[in-house]
Scaffold this active site. Structure first.
Site, PDB file in Angstrom:
ATOM      1  N   ARG A 246      31.652  35.331  22.138  1.00 52.18           N
ATOM      2  CA  ARG A 246      31.227  35.362  23.544  1.00 52.18           C
ATOM      3  C   ARG A 246      30.601  34.037  23.971  1.00 52.18           C
ATOM      4  O   ARG A 246      29.692  34.016  24.796  1.00 52.18           O
ATOM      5  CB  ARG A 246      30.263  36.512  23.820  1.00 52.18           C
TER       6      ARG A 246
ATOM      7  N   ARG B 227      28.810  35.090  30.244  1.00 53.61           N
ATOM      8  CA  ARG B 227      27.696  35.233  31.182  1.00 53.61           C
ATOM      9  C   ARG B 227      26.495  34.347  30.908  1.00 53.61           C
ATOM     10  O   ARG B 227      25.657  34.156  31.786  1.00 53.61           O
ATOM     11  CB  ARG B 227      27.246  36.698  31.204  1.00 53.61           C
TER      12      ARG B 227
ATOM     13  N   ARG C 231      33.545  32.809  38.186  1.00 59.41           N
ATOM     14  CA  ARG C 231      33.910  34.227  38.177  1.00 59.41           C
ATOM     15  C   ARG C 231      33.405  34.982  39.397  1.00 59.41           C
ATOM     16  O   ARG C 231      33.741  36.159  39.582  1.00 59.41           O
ATOM     17  CB  ARG C 231      33.294  34.908  36.930  1.00 59.41           C
TER      18      ARG C 231
ATOM     19  N   ASP D 218      39.853  40.097  27.135  1.00 57.99           N
ATOM     20  CA  ASP D 218      39.108  41.301  26.778  1.00 57.99           C
ATOM     21  C   ASP D 218      39.998  42.150  25.890  1.00 57.99           C
ATOM     22  O   ASP D 218      41.235  42.113  26.016  1.00 57.99           O
ATOM     23  CB  ASP D 218      38.706  42.088  28.021  1.00 57.99           C
TER      24      ASP D 218
ATOM     25  N   TYR E  57      37.851  53.757  22.530  1.00 63.02           N
ATOM     26  CA  TYR E  57      37.783  53.690  23.986  1.00 63.02           C
ATOM     27  C   TYR E  57      38.756  54.671  24.629  1.00 63.02           C
ATOM     28  O   TYR E  57      38.423  55.354  25.603  1.00 63.02           O
ATOM     29  CB  TYR E  57      38.091  52.277  24.478  1.00 63.02           C
TER      30      TYR E  57
END
Length: 355
Positions: free
Chosen positions: A38, A42, A51, A87, A162
């Site tokens: 990552r 962010r 973004r 992702d 998921y």
């Protein structure tokens, strides 16, 4: 391809002699290579800027945006490898699974998979389904030059969790209920997901990725016997499907201290360890013939610089006897991490491990 990642009978690629690929091959390196899970995301203000107003899944399908985001931490931190910005649910979305990534929640599946009839919704993945990946990697490799690009995918178990739960889960009740209650359906589901995952990795490698990482984020929820019986065959299928390309294959999961040996046995060349197990002990559990990746606790980066340096040194000391070591965090960069802390870690590792 040869087994060490160099095209047989062809000149070495621009990335072949990079510190990152040398470490993955357990060869001598000029310094311990560093990248962060990552690292693009962010924690970077430039990421938040580009973004702004663009949903996550849409951002993964814009090649020029993917290229910019992937390059941002390479420019800022001087890391030794880039990781493709995407992702783990992108290939599922590409084959028509009705899902979305909801801010503050994560991937949410509209119709969870619970029955044999639901398997029909998981068709094979073709390169045309993810043409934007091929385009983005072409743009990236042209920009990166000698810096390797890591491709990645979600492992069959984590994708299944998921799909079966319908979203993130703390206890994986539906997942384990299916795994224990209908072993054949579970095996067929994971086998289908292994084919989709392998196809997604092949697209990335053929487009120019120098290594690939299989993220099994939630597999630490399983006991070793259950992993070996119900999960490892699918992960092994993925690794075998890309073996002939000769690129290093990295395997990582969270909370997998009891599974480290099995993660390597599944077919990885490099095993990632989270922060809960020191790297010298991780190496003992994995056994010889594998490089190790990790494993600074991401939360350490919030401490004062001198404390971060001390903990970074602990990781390097624990890795001192390893044949191959790629420095990384024990999980992904946390959203509120100060980017300068990451830059300082890269500089510290490079300086203190220079050969």
């Amino acid at each position: 391809m040869s087994a060490n990642g160099r095209p047989t009978g062809q000149p070495p690629t621009a990335t072949y002699d990079s510190a990152f690929l040398k470490a993955c091959r357990r060869e001598p390196v000029p310094h311990t290579p560093v990248w962060f899970m990552r690292q693009a995301g962010r924690s970077l203000p430039e990421y938040r800027k580009v973004r702004e107003g663009i949903p996550m899944l849409e951002s993964c399908m814009r090649p020029e945006l993917v290229t910019e985001i992937t390059l941002q931490p390479v420019r800022r931190h001087d890391v030794d490898a880039a990781i493709y910005f995407s992702d783990i649910v992108v290939p599922l979305k590409a084959i028509g699974v009705d899902l979305d990534i909801k801010p503050g929640v994560g991937p949410v599946v509209e119709r969870p998979i619970r029955t044999r009839a639901d398997l029909d919704r998981l068709r094979e993945l073709t390169p045309e389904d993810v043409s934007y990946v091929t385009e983005a990697i072409g743009l990236l490799t042209a920009e990166l030059g000698a810096t390797p690009l890591i491709g990645f995918a979600g492992a069959p178990f984590t994708l299944a969790s998921y799909l079966v739960e319908g979203g993130p889960s703390r206890n994986h009740e539906h997942t384990k209920s299916l795994m224990y209650g209908d072993p054949q359906l579970w095996a067929d589901l994971l086998d289908r997901l292994a084919d989709i995952t392998a196809a997604f990795l092949k697209v990335q490698i053929e487009a120019g990725a120098s290594a690939v990482q299989l993220f099994d984020s939630w597999v630490g929820a399983l006991a070793p016997a259950d992993y070996r019986r119900a999960v490892m065959p699918a992960s092994t299928k993925v690794f075998r499907a890309v073996e002939s390309y000769g690129v290093p294959r990295i395997h990582f999961g969270v909370g997998t201290g009891e599974l480290l040996g099995l993660l390597g046995e599944a077919g990885a060349d490099v095993v990632g360890a989270d922060w809960r197990v020191p790297l010298d002990e991780a190496a003992r559990r994995v056994g010889p013939g594998k490089a190790l990746q990790g494993n600074l606790d991401p939360a350490v980066l919030f401490a004062p610089p001198e404390a971060v340096e001390a903990k970074t040194r602990e990781v390097l000391d624990a890795a001192a006897g390893l044949e191959g070591h790629v420095f990384n965090l024990g999980h992904g960069v946390l959203p509120d991490t100060d980017p300068d802390a990451l830059t300082r870690v890269v500089e510290y590792v490079h300086t203190h491990t220079a050969r």
